[in-house]
Write an enzyme that holds these catalytic residues in place. Structure first.
Site, PDB file in Angstrom:
ATOM      1  N   ARG A  92       0.854  -1.190   0.000  1.00  0.00           N
ATOM      2  CA  ARG A  92       0.000   0.000   0.000  1.00  0.00           C
ATOM      3  C   ARG A  92       0.892   1.242   0.000  1.00  0.00           C
ATOM      4  NH1 ARG A  92      -4.264  -1.193  -2.014  1.00  0.00           N
ATOM      5  NH2 ARG A  92      -5.204   0.737  -1.298  1.00  0.00           N
ATOM      6  N   HIS A 110      12.984  -2.842  -0.936  1.00  0.00           N
ATOM      7  CA  HIS A 110      12.494  -2.653  -2.305  1.00  0.00           C
ATOM      8  C   HIS A 110      13.361  -3.490  -3.247  1.00  0.00           C
ATOM      9  CE1 HIS A 110      10.394  -0.676  -5.539  1.00  0.00           C
ATOM     10  NE2 HIS A 110      11.551  -0.467  -6.143  1.00  0.00           N
ATOM     11  N   GLU A 175      17.505 -10.687  -0.309  1.00  0.00           N
ATOM     12  CA  GLU A 175      16.656  -9.833   0.534  1.00  0.00           C
ATOM     13  C   GLU A 175      16.650 -10.367   1.970  1.00  0.00           C
ATOM     14  OE1 GLU A 175      12.790  -8.690  -0.950  1.00  0.00           O
ATOM     15  OE2 GLU A 175      13.358  -9.097  -3.008  1.00  0.00           O
TER      16      GLU A 175
HETATM   17  C1  GAR Z   1       9.752  -8.803  -1.872  1.00  0.00           C
HETATM   18  O1  GAR Z   1      10.437  -9.145  -3.044  1.00  0.00           O
HETATM   19  C2  GAR Z   1       9.877  -7.313  -1.596  1.00  0.00           C
HETATM   20  O2  GAR Z   1      11.120  -6.783  -1.953  1.00  0.00           O
HETATM   21  C3  GAR Z   1       8.792  -6.765  -2.481  1.00  0.00           C
HETATM   22  O3  GAR Z   1       7.726  -7.671  -2.345  1.00  0.00           O
HETATM   23  C4  GAR Z   1       8.238  -8.978  -2.066  1.00  0.00           C
HETATM   24  C5  GAR Z   1       7.555  -9.485  -0.828  1.00  0.00           C
HETATM   25  O4  GAR Z   1       7.854 -10.836  -0.608  1.00  0.00           O
HETATM   26  N1  GAR Z   1       8.423  -5.442  -2.069  1.00  0.00           N
HETATM   27  C6  GAR Z   1       8.002  -4.510  -2.915  1.00  0.00           C
HETATM   28  O5  GAR Z   1       7.871  -4.692  -4.107  1.00  0.00           O
HETATM   29  C7  GAR Z   1       7.686  -3.180  -2.267  1.00  0.00           C
HETATM   30  N2  GAR Z   1       7.510  -2.158  -3.238  1.00  0.00           N
HETATM   31  P1  GAR Z   1       7.575 -11.487   0.823  1.00  0.00           P
HETATM   32  O6  GAR Z   1       6.106 -11.226   1.191  1.00  0.00           O
HETATM   33  O7  GAR Z   1       7.817 -12.949   0.594  1.00  0.00           O
HETATM   34  O8  GAR Z   1       8.516 -10.885   1.813  1.00  0.00           O
END
Ligand code: GAR
Length: 196
Positions: A92, A110, A175
């Site tokens: 969000r 990110h 990440e």
């Molecule tokens: C991750 O790759 C994170 O970097 C990205 O969503 C994914 C969540 O994965 N975030 C974004 O794109 C934010 N703009 P997860 O729910 O398995 O942690």
């Protein structure tokens, strides 16, 4: 004093799990709440399995009333009294009013090497640009989307065989290393960027 951490998710929560696991060892912080804007987010059950209090505040009934949704979010966060908020796949967009209330205490991960590719479809955009490397960034959240001081980055090479899906899959384990490393430093009061 151990810092209290609230983690905001929207989906599977793999970064949330990595953060929560990292806090199970000797650590300056501990998780006090996992909150999702989607009651169906898979990460909620994972947090419950780890005995972390969870809460879902569905954004849908609020419709276009972003302020109303954020007021509910803010109330829940104030009740949990976090010192640090980690956005971990929280999808969000937050208003400047909300970000101002938590500025200096709110982090985000990110999936791009910011300042490149703010917003969505980061893997496709890195491929389309022919970038030789790709990565992820942890940064402090400010009013501007995917902006704010960079607290860490992890890089990887892009190969000719890579697709959007392979980049996403190869980046996720990075990440999971980067975010806990940044949180550990940040919770100890150290904002020196972590570079992996
Ligand atoms: C991750 O790759 C994170 O970097 C990205 O969503 C994914 C969540 O994965 N975030 C974004 O794109 C934010 N703009 P997860 O729910 O398995 O942690």
């Amino acid at each position: 004093m151990t810092k209290r951490v609230a983690i905001l998710i929207s989906g599977g929560g793999s970064n949330m799990v990595a953060l929560a696991r990292s806090m199970q060892t000797d650590h300056p912080a501990r998780p006090v709440l996992v909150l999702s804007n989607d009651p169906a987010a898979g990460g909620l059950a994972k947090a419950q399995d780890m005995d972390i209090p969870t809460l879902a505040i569905d954004h849908k009934p609020f419709g276009k009333d972003r302020a109303g949704f954020e007021a509910a979010l803010h109330k829940a966060l104030e009740a949990a009294q976090p010192d640090i908020i980690c956005l971990a796949g929280f999808m969000r967009i937050l208003t400047p009013d909300f970000t101002a209330r938590w500025e200096g205490r709110m982090l985000n991960i990110h999936p791009s090497l910011l300042p490149k590719y703010k917003g969505l479809h980061t893997h496709a955009r890195a491929l389309a640009a022919g970038d030789p490397e790709h990565g992820c960034t942890v940064h402090e959240v400010t009013a501007a989307l995917d902006d704010g001081p960079i607290l860490g980055q992890a890089r990887m090479k892009v190969t000719p065989e890579d697709t959007e899906e392979s980049l996403a899959a190869r980046l996720l384990p990075l990440e999971h290393r980067l975010y806990p490393a940044v949180l550990q430093r940040f919770a100890a009061g150290d904002r020196t960027p972590v570079m992996l």
